[in-house]
Design a protein around this motif. Structure first.
Motif, PDB file in Angstrom:
ATOM      1  N   CYS A  51      59.102  52.152  73.893  1.00  0.00           N
ATOM      2  CA  CYS A  51      58.371  53.215  73.188  1.00  0.00           C
ATOM      3  C   CYS A  51      58.102  54.379  74.130  1.00  0.00           C
ATOM      4  O   CYS A  51      58.275  55.540  73.769  1.00  0.00           O
ATOM      5  N   LEU A  52      57.690  54.073  75.358  1.00  0.00           N
ATOM      6  CA  LEU A  52      57.438  55.128  76.339  1.00  0.00           C
ATOM      7  C   LEU A  52      58.723  55.858  76.710  1.00  0.00           C
ATOM      8  O   LEU A  52      58.725  57.085  76.892  1.00  0.00           O
ATOM      9  N   MET A  74      59.755  58.491  74.206  1.00  0.00           N
ATOM     10  CA  MET A  74      58.874  59.641  73.987  1.00  0.00           C
ATOM     11  C   MET A  74      59.503  60.959  74.433  1.00  0.00           C
ATOM     12  O   MET A  74      59.178  62.008  73.900  1.00  0.00           O
TER      13      MET A  74
END
Length: 59
Positions: free
Chosen positions: A17-18, A21
């Motif tokens: 998820c990071l 980004m």
């Protein structure tokens, strides 16, 4: 065993998820800035050590 795999899966989900980004060009910018700062501080540290060594030798 289930507790380890669940935590492992959630942690990798958070990491991906990071990573998602930012775009590739934003990651390149972030890594460029980080490597520049690391290079600056490493050069400063070793120049300081060399300065201390040279002042001790002259005494």
């Amino acid at each position: 065993m289930g507790n380890y795999t669940t935590g492992y899966a959630y942690s990798w989900g958070f990491v991906t998820c990071l990573l998602g980004m930012f775009t590739l060009s934003q990651w390149a910018l972030i890594l460029g800035i980080a490597s520049t700062l690391i290079t600056f501080f490493l050069n400063w540290y070793y120049r300081y050590k060399e300065y201390r060594f040279r002042t001790r030798v002259q005494q």
